[in-house]
Each structure stands twice: as C-alpha cells, then as structure tokens.
Design a protein around this motif. Structure first.
Motif, mmCIF file in Angstrom:
data_model
loop_
_atom_site.group_PDB
_atom_site.id
_atom_site.type_symbol
_atom_site.label_atom_id
_atom_site.label_comp_id
_atom_site.label_asym_id
_atom_site.label_seq_id
_atom_site.Cartn_x
_atom_site.Cartn_y
_atom_site.Cartn_z
ATOM 1 N N TRP A 181 -31.636 36.753 12.190
ATOM 2 C CA TRP A 181 -30.407 37.537 12.248
ATOM 3 C C TRP A 181 -30.309 38.371 13.509
ATOM 4 N N GLY A 182 -31.347 38.451 14.290
ATOM 5 C CA GLY A 182 -31.371 39.320 15.462
ATOM 6 C C GLY A 182 -30.675 38.722 16.671
ATOM 7 N N PRO A 183 -30.576 39.516 17.733
ATOM 8 C CA PRO A 183 -29.931 39.033 18.958
ATOM 9 C C PRO A 183 -30.761 37.946 19.634
ATOM 10 N N ALA A 184 -30.080 37.080 20.364
ATOM 11 C CA ALA A 184 -30.750 35.969 21.031
ATOM 12 C C ALA A 184 -30.722 36.157 22.544
ATOM 13 N N ASN A 185 -31.618 35.476 23.221
ATOM 14 C CA ASN A 185 -31.656 35.373 24.687
ATOM 15 C C ASN A 185 -31.952 36.692 25.397
ATOM 16 N N GLN A 186 -32.648 37.603 24.750
ATOM 17 C CA GLN A 186 -32.958 38.891 25.364
ATOM 18 C C GLN A 186 -34.131 38.773 26.326
ATOM 19 N N VAL A 187 -34.018 39.520 27.425
ATOM 20 C CA VAL A 187 -35.065 39.564 28.448
ATOM 21 C C VAL A 187 -35.313 41.024 28.804
ATOM 22 N N ILE A 188 -36.577 41.398 28.904
ATOM 23 C CA ILE A 188 -36.934 42.710 29.438
ATOM 24 C C ILE A 188 -37.942 42.473 30.552
ATOM 25 N N GLY A 189 -37.989 43.380 31.497
ATOM 26 C CA GLY A 189 -38.911 43.179 32.605
ATOM 27 C C GLY A 189 -39.250 44.453 33.328
ATOM 28 N N THR A 190 -40.296 44.366 34.132
ATOM 29 C CA THR A 190 -40.744 45.477 34.956
ATOM 30 C C THR A 190 -40.984 44.956 36.360
ATOM 31 N N VAL A 191 -40.483 45.694 37.357
ATOM 32 C CA VAL A 191 -40.709 45.370 38.759
ATOM 33 C C VAL A 191 -41.846 46.258 39.249
ATOM 34 N N SER A 222 -44.452 47.434 42.504
ATOM 35 C CA SER A 222 -44.613 47.527 43.955
ATOM 36 C C SER A 222 -45.865 46.737 44.352
ATOM 37 N N PRO A 223 -46.068 46.515 45.656
ATOM 38 C CA PRO A 223 -47.292 45.829 46.098
ATOM 39 C C PRO A 223 -48.567 46.557 45.679
ATOM 40 N N GLU A 224 -48.466 47.866 45.467
ATOM 41 C CA GLU A 224 -49.643 48.639 45.034
ATOM 42 C C GLU A 224 -49.874 48.554 43.532
ATOM 43 N N GLY A 225 -48.952 47.929 42.795
ATOM 44 C CA GLY A 225 -49.105 47.774 41.359
ATOM 45 C C GLY A 225 -48.426 48.845 40.525
ATOM 46 N N GLN A 226 -47.642 49.724 41.149
ATOM 47 C CA GLN A 226 -46.948 50.769 40.412
ATOM 48 C C GLN A 226 -45.613 50.239 39.900
ATOM 49 N N ALA A 227 -45.262 50.607 38.669
ATOM 50 C CA ALA A 227 -43.972 50.207 38.094
ATOM 51 C C ALA A 227 -42.851 50.919 38.852
ATOM 52 N N VAL A 228 -41.929 50.143 39.408
ATOM 53 C CA VAL A 228 -40.856 50.692 40.228
ATOM 54 C C VAL A 228 -39.539 50.729 39.466
ATOM 55 N N SER A 229 -39.293 49.716 38.647
ATOM 56 C CA SER A 229 -37.993 49.602 37.996
ATOM 57 C C SER A 229 -38.132 48.826 36.695
ATOM 58 N N GLN A 230 -37.199 49.081 35.773
ATOM 59 C CA GLN A 230 -37.141 48.368 34.501
ATOM 60 C C GLN A 230 -35.884 47.500 34.475
ATOM 61 N N LEU A 231 -35.989 46.303 33.935
ATOM 62 C CA LEU A 231 -34.864 45.386 33.813
ATOM 63 C C LEU A 231 -34.643 45.067 32.339
ATOM 64 N N GLU A 232 -33.396 44.804 31.975
ATOM 65 C CA GLU A 232 -33.098 44.378 30.608
ATOM 66 C C GLU A 232 -31.786 43.628 30.602
ATOM 67 N N GLY A 233 -31.592 42.820 29.586
ATOM 68 C CA GLY A 233 -30.342 42.081 29.457
ATOM 69 C C GLY A 233 -30.538 40.792 28.684
ATOM 70 N N VAL A 272 -44.864 36.375 47.706
ATOM 71 C CA VAL A 272 -46.164 36.071 48.310
ATOM 72 C C VAL A 272 -46.373 36.801 49.629
ATOM 73 N N THR A 273 -45.304 37.263 50.255
ATOM 74 C CA THR A 273 -45.428 37.985 51.518
ATOM 75 C C THR A 273 -45.820 39.432 51.292
ATOM 76 N N THR A 274 -45.072 40.141 50.419
ATOM 77 C CA THR A 274 -45.323 41.569 50.215
ATOM 78 C C THR A 274 -46.233 41.865 49.027
ATOM 79 N N LYS A 275 -46.447 40.878 48.164
ATOM 80 C CA LYS A 275 -47.253 41.020 46.938
ATOM 81 C C LYS A 275 -46.551 41.853 45.863
ATOM 82 N N ALA A 276 -45.270 42.179 46.055
ATOM 83 C CA ALA A 276 -44.503 42.810 44.975
ATOM 84 C C ALA A 276 -44.281 41.757 43.898
ATOM 85 N N ARG A 277 -44.130 42.180 42.649
ATOM 86 C CA ARG A 277 -43.945 41.202 41.577
ATOM 87 C C ARG A 277 -43.072 41.769 40.468
ATOM 88 N N CYS A 278 -42.575 40.863 39.655
ATOM 89 C CA CYS A 278 -41.758 41.229 38.500
ATOM 90 C C CYS A 278 -42.308 40.476 37.298
#
Length: 105
Positions: A38-48, A50-61, A22-28
């Motif tokens: 039969w597939g894998p369980a508990n998978q998470v993907i994400g995108t971080v 910037s405050p300007e709305g640009q994709a900075v990083s990708q997360l997975e696991g 809430v301070t910098t307005k960055a979000r994930c």
C-alpha cells in the motif's frame, strides 16, 4: 521482478547505487526503496559526499517523477522534474514528446 506468476509483470528498482566522480573522488550514495503493498512506489533517497567523505547534501524524490535536494528541514530545491506526457500518449506507445519526434520522418 514482481508478479511473476500472475498479474502485470514489472521490474522494481530496489537497492543501493554509488555514483563516483573518478577525478575528484566525490560520490553519491543512492538507495532505491522497495515499495510496499500500500505504500508509495519508486522512492529514492541519497547522500552526496565530498572527496573527504563528509556528507554535503541530501537528495530525495521518485525516480519517475522528480528529484530534489534537501536544503533544510522545510526547504527543497528541485533538481529535475519529468516533462508532462502528450495528451495522446497511448497512441504513441507511451513515448515522451521527444521520443515521438524521433520516429517522425
């Protein structure tokens, strides 16, 4: 909720979640994938973003094992990894080593 009528009942985390600074307005934006039969369980993907709305990083696991940051197509950085459970985990109701110490006098 899965296996409502028969089998072992469990909750499956599925859907999207937004975490915002809430301070910098960055979000994930995280997406918890629904597991298939039969597939894998508990998978998470994400995108971080910037405050300007640009994709900075990708997360997975997996939310119950480890989360990584995707540096490029062949390299990952481990952000966190689960600590292995104690050998006698069933005697302590599946608690982690830290959880077990909380119950000791």
């Amino acid at each position: 909720m899965r296996n409502l009528m028969m089998g072992t009942k469990y909750l499956e985390h599925a859907g999207k979640m937004t975490i915002q600074n809430v301070t910098t307005k960055a979000r994930c934006l995280l997406e918890f994938k629904e597991s298939g039969y039969w597939g894998p369980a508990n998978q998470v993907i994400g995108t971080v973003f910037s405050p300007e709305g640009q994709a900075v990083s990708q997360l997975e696991g997996k939310w119950d094992e480890a989360m990584t940051q995707k540096l490029d197509s062949q390299h990952l950085r481990v952000l966190w990894r689960i600590t292995p459970f104690p050998r006698n985990v069933s005697e302590y109701y599946g608690f982690t080593a830290f959880g077990i110490t909380l119950n000791e006098i």
